[in-house]
Write a protein that holds these residues in place. Structure first.
Motif, PDB file in Angstrom:
ATOM      1  N   PRO A 354      12.821   0.683  12.191  1.00 39.82           N
ATOM      2  CA  PRO A 354      11.995   1.485  11.287  1.00 39.82           C
ATOM      3  C   PRO A 354      10.507   1.291  11.523  1.00 39.82           C
ATOM      4  O   PRO A 354      10.072   0.264  12.028  1.00 39.82           O
ATOM      5  CB  PRO A 354      12.396   0.973   9.903  1.00 39.82           C
ATOM      6  CG  PRO A 354      12.801  -0.432  10.153  1.00 39.82           C
ATOM      7  CD  PRO A 354      13.474  -0.427  11.506  1.00 39.82           C
ATOM      8  N   LEU A 355       9.747   2.300  11.124  1.00 42.74           N
ATOM      9  CA  LEU A 355       8.305   2.245  11.280  1.00 42.74           C
ATOM     10  C   LEU A 355       7.579   2.405   9.948  1.00 42.74           C
ATOM     11  O   LEU A 355       6.455   2.850   9.911  1.00 42.74           O
ATOM     12  CB  LEU A 355       7.854   3.352  12.238  1.00 42.74           C
ATOM     13  CG  LEU A 355       8.456   3.331  13.642  1.00 42.74           C
ATOM     14  CD1 LEU A 355       8.002   4.551  14.431  1.00 42.74           C
ATOM     15  CD2 LEU A 355       8.058   2.068  14.379  1.00 42.74           C
ATOM     16  N   GLY A 356       8.227   2.083   8.861  1.00 43.07           N
ATOM     17  CA  GLY A 356       7.610   2.269   7.553  1.00 43.07           C
ATOM     18  C   GLY A 356       6.290   1.541   7.451  1.00 43.07           C
ATOM     19  O   GLY A 356       6.168   0.406   7.891  1.00 43.07           O
ATOM     20  N   ALA A 357       5.284   2.179   6.844  1.00 45.30           N
ATOM     21  CA  ALA A 357       3.957   1.584   6.834  1.00 45.30           C
ATOM     22  C   ALA A 357       3.341   1.490   5.446  1.00 45.30           C
ATOM     23  O   ALA A 357       2.304   0.869   5.286  1.00 45.30           O
ATOM     24  CB  ALA A 357       3.030   2.388   7.751  1.00 45.30           C
ATOM     25  N   LEU A 358       3.939   2.095   4.444  1.00 43.36           N
ATOM     26  CA  LEU A 358       3.441   2.005   3.077  1.00 43.36           C
ATOM     27  C   LEU A 358       4.588   1.606   2.166  1.00 43.36           C
ATOM     28  O   LEU A 358       5.688   2.142   2.288  1.00 43.36           O
ATOM     29  CB  LEU A 358       2.876   3.342   2.598  1.00 43.36           C
ATOM     30  CG  LEU A 358       1.523   3.791   3.144  1.00 43.36           C
ATOM     31  CD1 LEU A 358       1.221   5.202   2.681  1.00 43.36           C
ATOM     32  CD2 LEU A 358       0.426   2.839   2.698  1.00 43.36           C
ATOM     33  N   GLY A 359       4.322   0.692   1.279  1.00 42.95           N
ATOM     34  CA  GLY A 359       5.367   0.259   0.362  1.00 42.95           C
ATOM     35  C   GLY A 359       4.821   0.008  -1.026  1.00 42.95           C
ATOM     36  O   GLY A 359       3.628  -0.236  -1.216  1.00 42.95           O
ATOM     37  N   ALA A 360       5.695   0.066  -2.020  1.00 45.30           N
ATOM     38  CA  ALA A 360       5.307  -0.218  -3.397  1.00 45.30           C
ATOM     39  C   ALA A 360       5.033  -1.707  -3.565  1.00 45.30           C
ATOM     40  O   ALA A 360       5.745  -2.547  -3.013  1.00 45.30           O
ATOM     41  CB  ALA A 360       6.415   0.224  -4.345  1.00 45.30           C
ATOM     42  N   THR A 361       4.011  -2.043  -4.316  1.00 50.69           N
ATOM     43  CA  THR A 361       3.680  -3.445  -4.543  1.00 50.69           C
ATOM     44  C   THR A 361       4.584  -4.039  -5.622  1.00 50.69           C
ATOM     45  O   THR A 361       5.228  -3.330  -6.401  1.00 50.69           O
ATOM     46  CB  THR A 361       2.222  -3.591  -5.002  1.00 50.69           C
ATOM     47  OG1 THR A 361       2.051  -2.900  -6.245  1.00 50.69           O
ATOM     48  CG2 THR A 361       1.262  -3.032  -3.960  1.00 50.69           C
ATOM     49  N   LEU A 362       4.590  -5.353  -5.671  1.00 47.19           N
ATOM     50  CA  LEU A 362       5.348  -6.038  -6.711  1.00 47.19           C
ATOM     51  C   LEU A 362       4.773  -5.720  -8.093  1.00 47.19           C
ATOM     52  O   LEU A 362       5.501  -5.725  -9.091  1.00 47.19           O
ATOM     53  CB  LEU A 362       5.336  -7.544  -6.453  1.00 47.19           C
ATOM     54  CG  LEU A 362       6.351  -8.390  -7.220  1.00 47.19           C
ATOM     55  CD1 LEU A 362       7.771  -7.931  -6.935  1.00 47.19           C
ATOM     56  CD2 LEU A 362       6.179  -9.870  -6.847  1.00 47.19           C
ATOM     57  N   THR A 363       3.489  -5.420  -8.149  1.00 50.40           N
ATOM     58  CA  THR A 363       2.863  -5.030  -9.417  1.00 50.40           C
ATOM     59  C   THR A 363       3.549  -3.808 -10.005  1.00 50.40           C
ATOM     60  O   THR A 363       3.845  -3.756 -11.202  1.00 50.40           O
ATOM     61  CB  THR A 363       1.366  -4.739  -9.206  1.00 50.40           C
ATOM     62  OG1 THR A 363       0.709  -5.942  -8.781  1.00 50.40           O
ATOM     63  CG2 THR A 363       0.718  -4.237 -10.483  1.00 50.40           C
ATOM     64  N   THR A 364       3.825  -2.821  -9.181  1.00 47.14           N
ATOM     65  CA  THR A 364       4.496  -1.623  -9.681  1.00 47.14           C
ATOM     66  C   THR A 364       5.952  -1.914 -10.022  1.00 47.14           C
ATOM     67  O   THR A 364       6.472  -1.433 -11.026  1.00 47.14           O
ATOM     68  CB  THR A 364       4.436  -0.477  -8.650  1.00 47.14           C
ATOM     69  OG1 THR A 364       5.111  -0.852  -7.456  1.00 47.14           O
ATOM     70  CG2 THR A 364       3.004  -0.121  -8.312  1.00 47.14           C
ATOM     71  N   VAL A 365       6.607  -2.692  -9.203  1.00 48.03           N
ATOM     72  CA  VAL A 365       8.024  -3.001  -9.415  1.00 48.03           C
ATOM     73  C   VAL A 365       8.225  -3.705 -10.756  1.00 48.03           C
ATOM     74  O   VAL A 365       9.142  -3.385 -11.523  1.00 48.03           O
ATOM     75  CB  VAL A 365       8.566  -3.864  -8.259  1.00 48.03           C
ATOM     76  CG1 VAL A 365       9.954  -4.402  -8.574  1.00 48.03           C
ATOM     77  CG2 VAL A 365       8.593  -3.054  -6.961  1.00 48.03           C
ATOM     78  N   GLU A 366       7.369  -4.660 -11.067  1.00 47.23           N
ATOM     79  CA  GLU A 366       7.519  -5.436 -12.300  1.00 47.23           C
ATOM     80  C   GLU A 366       7.101  -4.663 -13.544  1.00 47.23           C
ATOM     81  O   GLU A 366       7.500  -5.009 -14.656  1.00 47.23           O
ATOM     82  CB  GLU A 366       6.719  -6.731 -12.195  1.00 47.23           C
ATOM     83  CG  GLU A 366       7.276  -7.697 -11.152  1.00 47.23           C
ATOM     84  CD  GLU A 366       6.480  -8.979 -11.038  1.00 47.23           C
ATOM     85  OE1 GLU A 366       7.029  -9.974 -10.545  1.00 47.23           O
ATOM     86  OE2 GLU A 366       5.293  -8.993 -11.443  1.00 47.23           O
ATOM     87  N   LEU A 367       6.304  -3.606 -13.366  1.00 47.32           N
ATOM     88  CA  LEU A 367       5.772  -2.890 -14.520  1.00 47.32           C
ATOM     89  C   LEU A 367       6.823  -2.049 -15.234  1.00 47.32           C
ATOM     90  O   LEU A 367       6.765  -1.878 -16.454  1.00 47.32           O
ATOM     91  CB  LEU A 367       4.615  -1.989 -14.084  1.00 47.32           C
ATOM     92  CG  LEU A 367       3.826  -1.346 -15.219  1.00 47.32           C
ATOM     93  CD1 LEU A 367       3.033  -2.393 -15.995  1.00 47.32           C
ATOM     94  CD2 LEU A 367       2.886  -0.266 -14.683  1.00 47.32           C
ATOM     95  N   PHE A 368       7.782  -1.511 -14.506  1.00 51.94           N
ATOM     96  CA  PHE A 368       8.794  -0.660 -15.129  1.00 51.94           C
ATOM     97  C   PHE A 368       9.542  -1.419 -16.225  1.00 51.94           C
ATOM     98  O   PHE A 368       9.705  -2.640 -16.178  1.00 51.94           O
ATOM     99  CB  PHE A 368       9.800  -0.180 -14.076  1.00 51.94           C
ATOM    100  CG  PHE A 368       9.282   0.892 -13.173  1.00 51.94           C
ATOM    101  CD1 PHE A 368       9.325   2.230 -13.546  1.00 51.94           C
ATOM    102  CD2 PHE A 368       8.754   0.576 -11.937  1.00 51.94           C
ATOM    103  CE1 PHE A 368       8.865   3.221 -12.711  1.00 51.94           C
ATOM    104  CE2 PHE A 368       8.281   1.558 -11.083  1.00 51.94           C
ATOM    105  CZ  PHE A 368       8.331   2.888 -11.479  1.00 51.94           C
TER     106      PHE A 368
END
Length: 618
Positions: A354-368
């Protein structure tokens, strides 16, 4: 006004005319090789073509290379090896911009758009219709004028959003204009808001209630009123309402540019303007999006996941979208939001890593929220064990039992990623199919992928993949609901019946308990903070975060934890113990100081206009 002054001084009228049509095919219809304004306004077709060129100054919201909204917050983090010299959002995240080199010159771009619109208004009456009657053309011109007036208001609003108090432009400034016209000062923030609102009110009179699908992206009455709702909500917020941090932010004549006295009635104004916007939107047929395709699942949670995911990407007949950006289309070359999914999808192929280059931060993951619609950190047991794997499971507890919007926005190791008719399991540890190969290659540095903003109907085969483009959301009905709830909570300390209905409609769509069921009878600041968090979750990756945090006067505190690096999982971890670790991401600092609440005006413009003052700290 300095930007326009620079333009007038450095290029003549003919060059301005050329700029007006840069990037469009309009000049193909102009005879000879010396286009003039008379050619541009020869008939109804050429006149409408000039109007279309005015739309070209709307910022490209779907391109993160030039985007100054969702790409500039800590919602997303880029792959480790990307250099700031190639990516403007990294320069701004890391505080590398300055007044000498602001990186993105939104100021100049918006004033170019304003000038273009006034040029249109000044010349459109020259046109003589050739395919319709004069009476029919007069009707079209009323709408054309309204569109141009809306765009003038909108371009001023973009300046207001990014720079604070603006230089108001109410006409075309000629080359031989007076010094008073050529060197205008900034209007204070409240006067700027009222002037822009007046522009939008003038536009509303003749804007249509709706457009046919072929004209998607052109403003309606609902669009203009929704923009007023947002603008008045900003004006009531702590950044602009009695903010003594800006006591020394003044014009050279001593005029204070941001109010030093808190005015509670500004929240009431925001409530009233938002209620008008909601009523107008309802009358025009807008309602919250719900996934009701033939394959809609019967399970309400699964349906809520699909509703949340498709709200942003539904390309046609989206009843929630009041206004959408329909300019430049998404493509791999543009590296738009879909680029994330494109390259992640390549990781589903057996022959390529894979060549993924942008990802969600842990800040966003924990906020939900959790599945019960409450903050995860309120359950100390769940919070303390969030990086643990439950017996018999394959991923950490942080990824389980979350609300529907979480699964519509985030994908994770050993979770599923829906691509077309396939739901692929992700393997994201170091060296695995979807994981990091080495730090000098594209990969999702945070260990989390983005789902929201990625159209599920992408086509993936072993040999190619295609993109399903969609209009990028600029305003949607859900924003108006939360605008009203926030304004009401700040004004009354509680929610009235309508405010409660607005808030609970957002929760109902997400298949979450109501406000009372989840939080009890909250009032005052506790209620305001609940609504603020709901807003951050609902509009994640849509370009609201940075501006909301600024206007709430929370940005400095919010971003302080990321100053030494944003947060994610350990993307080079090979085992569960190594991978599922809260990790500060090296080379991905987020620098936010007081001065970053406003972007710097390019110093060159300050030097030209002796009445123009720079933003504080720059």
């Amino acid at each position: 006004m300095k930007t326009i002054n620079n333009k007038i001084k450095s290029i003549g009228l003919a060059a301005c005319f050329a700029l007006a049509f840069s990037g469009c095919d309009y000049l193909d219809i102009v005879p000879d090789d010396k286009p003039t304004l008379d050619d541009a306004f020869k008939n109804e077709q050429t006149t409408e073509g000039f109007l279309y060129s005015c739309y070209g100054y709307i910022p490209r919201h779907n391109n993160f290379r030039t985007n100054f909204t969702w790409a500039m917050s800590n919602e997303l983090v880029a792959t480790f090896h990307w250099g700031a010299q190639y990516f403007s959002f990294l320069q701004i995240q890391q505080g590398m911009h300055s007044a000498a080199s602001p990186v993105l010159d939104v100021w100049q771009d918006m004033y170019k758009g304003i000038r273009q619109c006034y040029m249109f208004l000044d010349n459109m009456d020259k046109a003589v219709p050739v395919q319709i009657t004069p009476e029919e053309f007069e009707k079209k011109k009323r709408v054309f004028r309204a569109e141009a007036k809306f765009l003038i208001g909108y371009f001023h609003y973009v300046l207001l959003q990014n720079y604070g108090p603006v230089v108001l432009i109410d006409k075309t400034i000629p080359q031989d204009g007076s010094e008073e016209d050529m060197f205008r000062k900034r209007s204070n923030y409240d006067d700027s808001v009222e002037a822009i609102a007046e522009m939008l009110d003038e536009a509303i009179v003749d804007l249509p209630d709706s457009w046919p699908k072929s004209d998607l992206g052109r403003p309606t009455k609902s669009v203009a009123q929704a923009l007023k709702s947002r603008m008045y909500l900003y004006a009531a917020s702590p950044q602009f309402n009695g903010n003594k941090d800006y006591a020394d932010f003044k014009n050279k004549d001593g005029e204070v540019l941001i109010s030093q006295t808190y005015d509670k009635e500004k929240w009431k104004k925001a409530m009233d303007e938002t209620k008008k916007a909601i009523d107008m939107a309802h009358a025009a047929g807008y309602h919250l999006y719900e996934y009701n395709r033939p394959d809609a699942p019967s399970d309400p949670f699964e349906k809520a996941v699909l509703s949340a995911r498709y709200t942003m990407v539904e390309e046609v007949d989206n009843p929630e979208m009041i206004w959408q950006y329909t300019g430049a289309k998404e493509s791999v070359d543009d590296l738009t939001p879909c680029f994330q999914a494109h390259v992640i999808a390549r990781g589903f192929r057996e022959d390529e890593w894979p060549l993924g280059a942008l990802g969600a931060t842990l800040t966003t993951v924990e906020l939900f929220y959790d599945k019960n619609g409450k903050p995860l950190e309120e359950d100390q047991n769940a919070w303390n064990n969030r990086f643990m794997i439950a017996p018999g499971d394959s991923t950490i507890q942080l990824n389980r039992n979350r609300e529907a919007r979480f699964y519509a926005a985030i994908a994770f190791d050993r979770g599923k990623y829906q691509i077309g008719d396939r739901a692929e399991t992700l393997y994201m540890k170091y060296g695995e199919r979807n994981g990091c190969v080495d730090l000098n290659s594209n990969h999702t540095y945070s260990g989390y992928l983005c789902v929201k903003g990625i159209h599920p109907n992408m086509t993936i085969t072993p040999n190619y993949y295609t993109i399903t483009s969609y209009p990028f959301p600029l305003m949607r009905l859900g924003e108006l609901y939360l605008n009203y709830a926030e304004a009401c909570a700040n004004y009354q300390g509680t929610l009235d019946q309508f405010g409660t209905e607005c808030y609970n409609k957002i929760r109902q769509k997400a298949y979450l308990p109501t406000l009372a069921e989840a939080f009890g009878n909250k009032t005052g600041n506790d209620l305001v903070e609940i609504i603020q968090r709901e807003r951050l979750i609902e509009f994640m990756f849509e370009g609201h975060w940075l501006y909301d945090l600024k206007r709430w006067k929370k940005a400095e505190e919010w971003f302080a934890k990321d100053r030494e690096g944003m947060w994610g999982l350990n993307s080079v971890g090979k085992t569960n113990e190594e991978f599922y670790q809260k990790t500060r991401l090296a080379n991905r600092s987020y620098v936010f100081d007081f001065k970053h609440n406003f972007y710097p005006i390019k110093q060159q413009y300050i030097n030209v206009n002796h009445n123009l003052v720079q933003n504080p700290g720059w």
